[in-house]
Write a protein that holds these residues in place. Structure first.
Motif, PDB file in Angstrom:
ATOM      1  N   VAL A 117       0.842  -1.189   0.000  1.00  8.25           N
ATOM      2  CA  VAL A 117       0.000   0.000   0.000  1.00  8.25           C
ATOM      3  C   VAL A 117       0.882   1.245   0.000  1.00  8.25           C
ATOM      4  CG1 VAL A 117      -1.903  -1.158   1.196  1.00  8.25           C
ATOM      5  CG2 VAL A 117      -0.144   0.029   2.523  1.00  8.25           C
ATOM      6  N   VAL A 118       0.358   2.339  -0.538  1.00  8.27           N
ATOM      7  CA  VAL A 118       1.065   3.617  -0.497  1.00  8.27           C
ATOM      8  C   VAL A 118       1.040   4.142   0.936  1.00  8.27           C
ATOM      9  CG1 VAL A 118       1.005   6.021  -1.250  1.00  8.27           C
ATOM     10  CG2 VAL A 118       0.563   4.184  -2.889  1.00  8.27           C
ATOM     11  N   ARG A 120       2.466   7.355   3.743  1.00 12.64           N
ATOM     12  CA  ARG A 120       3.010   8.705   3.837  1.00 12.64           C
ATOM     13  C   ARG A 120       4.536   8.639   3.859  1.00 12.64           C
ATOM     14  NH1 ARG A 120      -0.174  12.147   6.037  1.00 12.64           N
ATOM     15  NH2 ARG A 120      -0.844  10.704   7.698  1.00 12.64           N
ATOM     16  N   GLY A 121       5.172   9.469   3.074  1.00 10.58           N
ATOM     17  CA  GLY A 121       6.623   9.451   2.984  1.00 10.58           C
ATOM     18  C   GLY A 121       7.143   8.701   1.771  1.00 10.58           C
ATOM     19  N   ASP A 122       6.289   7.907   1.108  1.00 13.00           N
ATOM     20  CA  ASP A 122       6.702   7.215  -0.112  1.00 13.00           C
ATOM     21  C   ASP A 122       6.995   8.215  -1.225  1.00 13.00           C
ATOM     22  OD1 ASP A 122       6.619   4.605   0.769  1.00 13.00           O
ATOM     23  OD2 ASP A 122       4.577   4.228   0.066  1.00 13.00           O
ATOM     24  N   VAL A 123       7.918   7.845  -2.101  1.00 12.10           N
ATOM     25  CA  VAL A 123       8.170   8.619  -3.321  1.00 12.10           C
ATOM     26  C   VAL A 123       7.340   7.988  -4.431  1.00 12.10           C
ATOM     27  CG1 VAL A 123       9.883   9.361  -5.014  1.00 12.10           C
ATOM     28  CG2 VAL A 123      10.482   9.288  -2.582  1.00 12.10           C
ATOM     29  N   LEU A 124       6.333   8.715  -4.884  1.00  9.82           N
ATOM     30  CA  LEU A 124       5.453   8.214  -5.936  1.00  9.82           C
ATOM     31  C   LEU A 124       5.986   8.574  -7.317  1.00  9.82           C
ATOM     32  CD1 LEU A 124       1.741   8.953  -4.911  1.00  9.82           C
ATOM     33  CD2 LEU A 124       3.045   6.849  -4.622  1.00  9.82           C
ATOM     34  N   ALA A 215     -11.031  11.493  -1.180  1.00 10.57           N
ATOM     35  CA  ALA A 215     -10.901  10.034  -1.236  1.00 10.57           C
ATOM     36  C   ALA A 215     -10.251   9.636  -2.557  1.00 10.57           C
ATOM     37  CB  ALA A 215     -12.272   9.387  -1.114  1.00 10.57           C
ATOM     38  N   GLY A 216      -9.354   8.661  -2.503  1.00  6.76           N
ATOM     39  CA  GLY A 216      -8.724   8.164  -3.718  1.00  6.76           C
ATOM     40  C   GLY A 216      -7.629   9.046  -4.264  1.00  6.76           C
ATOM     41  N   LYS A 217      -7.146  10.014  -3.451  1.00  8.04           N
ATOM     42  CA  LYS A 217      -6.110  10.922  -3.939  1.00  8.04           C
ATOM     43  C   LYS A 217      -5.050  11.173  -2.859  1.00  8.04           C
ATOM     44  CE  LYS A 217      -8.913  13.115  -7.486  1.00  8.04           C
ATOM     45  NZ  LYS A 217      -9.209  14.360  -8.227  1.00  8.04           N
ATOM     46  N   TYR A 218      -3.904  11.760  -3.292  1.00  8.06           N
ATOM     47  CA  TYR A 218      -2.808  12.066  -2.382  1.00  8.06           C
ATOM     48  C   TYR A 218      -2.376  13.523  -2.555  1.00  8.06           C
ATOM     49  CZ  TYR A 218      -2.492   6.964  -2.487  1.00  8.06           C
ATOM     50  OH  TYR A 218      -2.793   5.628  -2.439  1.00  8.06           O
ATOM     51  N   PHE A 219      -1.921  14.124  -1.454  1.00 13.00           N
ATOM     52  CA  PHE A 219      -1.284  15.440  -1.485  1.00 13.00           C
ATOM     53  C   PHE A 219       0.211  15.182  -1.522  1.00 13.00           C
ATOM     54  CE2 PHE A 219       0.599  19.267   0.139  1.00 13.00           C
ATOM     55  CZ  PHE A 219      -0.263  20.303  -0.202  1.00 13.00           C
ATOM     56  N   VAL A 220       0.904  15.753  -2.502  1.00 12.76           N
ATOM     57  CA  VAL A 220       2.319  15.443  -2.701  1.00 12.76           C
ATOM     58  C   VAL A 220       3.147  16.720  -2.768  1.00 12.76           C
ATOM     59  CG1 VAL A 220       1.805  13.288  -3.920  1.00 12.76           C
ATOM     60  CG2 VAL A 220       2.097  15.410  -5.224  1.00 12.76           C
ATOM     61  N   ASP A 240      -6.416  19.858 -10.022  1.00 15.54           N
ATOM     62  CA  ASP A 240      -6.932  20.088  -8.674  1.00 15.54           C
ATOM     63  C   ASP A 240      -5.838  20.009  -7.618  1.00 15.54           C
ATOM     64  OD1 ASP A 240      -6.383  17.398  -8.615  1.00 15.54           O
ATOM     65  OD2 ASP A 240      -8.376  16.754  -8.001  1.00 15.54           O
ATOM     66  N   GLY A 241      -4.588  19.757  -8.050  1.00 21.20           N
ATOM     67  CA  GLY A 241      -3.470  19.723  -7.116  1.00 21.20           C
ATOM     68  C   GLY A 241      -3.176  18.375  -6.484  1.00 21.20           C
ATOM     69  N   PHE A 242      -4.007  17.381  -6.710  1.00 19.76           N
ATOM     70  CA  PHE A 242      -3.816  16.078  -6.076  1.00 19.76           C
ATOM     71  C   PHE A 242      -3.377  15.030  -7.098  1.00 19.76           C
ATOM     72  CE2 PHE A 242      -7.183  18.261  -3.632  1.00 19.76           C
ATOM     73  CZ  PHE A 242      -6.541  18.342  -2.401  1.00 19.76           C
ATOM     74  N   VAL A 243      -2.819  13.929  -6.603  1.00 20.55           N
ATOM     75  CA  VAL A 243      -2.480  12.782  -7.437  1.00 20.55           C
ATOM     76  C   VAL A 243      -3.518  11.695  -7.187  1.00 20.55           C
ATOM     77  CG1 VAL A 243      -0.822  10.931  -7.890  1.00 20.55           C
ATOM     78  CG2 VAL A 243      -0.011  13.262  -7.478  1.00 20.55           C
ATOM     79  N   ALA A 244      -4.225  11.292  -8.234  1.00 24.23           N
ATOM     80  CA  ALA A 244      -5.232  10.241  -8.105  1.00 24.23           C
ATOM     81  C   ALA A 244      -4.554   8.874  -8.016  1.00 24.23           C
ATOM     82  CB  ALA A 244      -6.174  10.271  -9.306  1.00 24.23           C
ATOM     83  N   GLN A 245      -5.145   7.985  -7.220  1.00 23.35           N
ATOM     84  CA  GLN A 245      -4.596   6.634  -7.104  1.00 23.35           C
ATOM     85  C   GLN A 245      -4.514   5.957  -8.468  1.00 23.35           C
ATOM     86  OE1 GLN A 245      -7.203   4.803  -4.231  1.00 23.35           O
ATOM     87  NE2 GLN A 245      -6.128   5.675  -2.465  1.00 23.35           N
TER      88      GLN A 245
END
Length: 269
Positions: A117-118, A120-124, A215-220, A240-245
């Protein structure tokens, strides 16, 4: 012979391991070496660090393979490496937005499926739109779905809790751009280095939010905090500024090659 096998099994049990697990680790090491040995000279040349020194090449190969092996899926062996690279994608870092940990022209191993799972702290590594242009993005996960993220005077807070920061005494950059290397730690205890210029430039990245991650997104964010186009700029990043899963390609696992041989083999998870 049976007694010897029992003795070996007992030793592994005492160490909290299994004979099967040890064999799997050996197979992953062999698989990593199969990939790295053939490719490292090319990766080093691409990073501007080619050398004809056979001792340096051998050391770099061992470091690269060991770092990769420690992050490979348990199902990885030489046969699977030859078949599908054990699900690994090779990515060259395209910019300095992730400095000082990842630099332009580094080659990194990205786990496309077997990263679990992704966190916090992972490099996507993800598909991204920068001012409408589609490209491959490489950023660090700061906010998980449902989190509230804000930036105050350049400091990161998630759900009201600030990320800890500690000066390392090191600097990154050159005569034109120089930044302090700072160790940032998430509330869960994961740490990494970021580049923070001193004095900090006054930009909209200094004070942002709060925003709630859908939901389903990340702040990076990029680790080079004042040289990164990321979730702090929703009008220019992914609309929208987020990364979708659904746009996640994978999670960066290790540094396979770098201009600075000391960074080769660095694990990123």
């Amino acid at each position: 012979m049976i007694q010897s096998k029992r003795m070996i099994a007992g030793i592994f049990a005492a160490l909290g391991l299994s004979a099967a697990g040890a064999l799997a680790a050996d197979e992953r090491e062999a698989a990593a070496k199969a990939l790295v040995t053939a490719s490292l000279p090319v990766w080093l040349a691409q990073a501007g660090a080619f050398t004809a020194d056979t001792t340096a090449i051998k050391t770099a190969t061992e470091r690269s393979a060991h770092g990769l092996a420690s992050t490979l899926p348990e199902t990885c062996d030489v046969a699977r490496m030859n078949r599908d690279l054990c699900g690994v994608k090779l990515v060259r870092i395209p910019s300095l937005s992730m400095a000082p940990g990842l630099l332009e022209k580094d080659t990194v191993a990205v786990l496309q499926k077997d990263f679990g799972v992704v966190r916090r702290g992972d490099v996507l590594v993800h598909n991204a739109k920068y001012q409408g242009a589609t490209s491959l993005g490489i950023t660090r996960v700061i906010g998980m779905p449902g989190d509230t993220v804000e930036i105050r005077a350049g400091d990161v807070l998630v759900n009201g809790t600030p990320f800890a920061r500690e000066a390392t005494g090191e600097t990154y950059g050159d005569d034109i751009f120089s930044a302090a290397v700072v160790r940032e730690t998430t509330p869960e205890g994961r740490s990494y280095t970021i580049a923070m210029p001193d004095p900090r430039p006054q930009t909209q990245a200094d004070n942002f939010g709060p925003v709630t991650v859908p939901a389903g997104k990340y702040f990076v964010m990029g680790d080079n905090r004042y040289n990164s186009l990321d979730s702090r700029f929703p009008d220019m990043f992914n609309e929208d500024g987020f990364v979708a899963q659904s746009d996640v390609v994978g999670v960066a696992a290790s540094v396979l090659a770098a201009n600075d041989h000391a960074r080769i083999g660095l694990t990123l998870r």
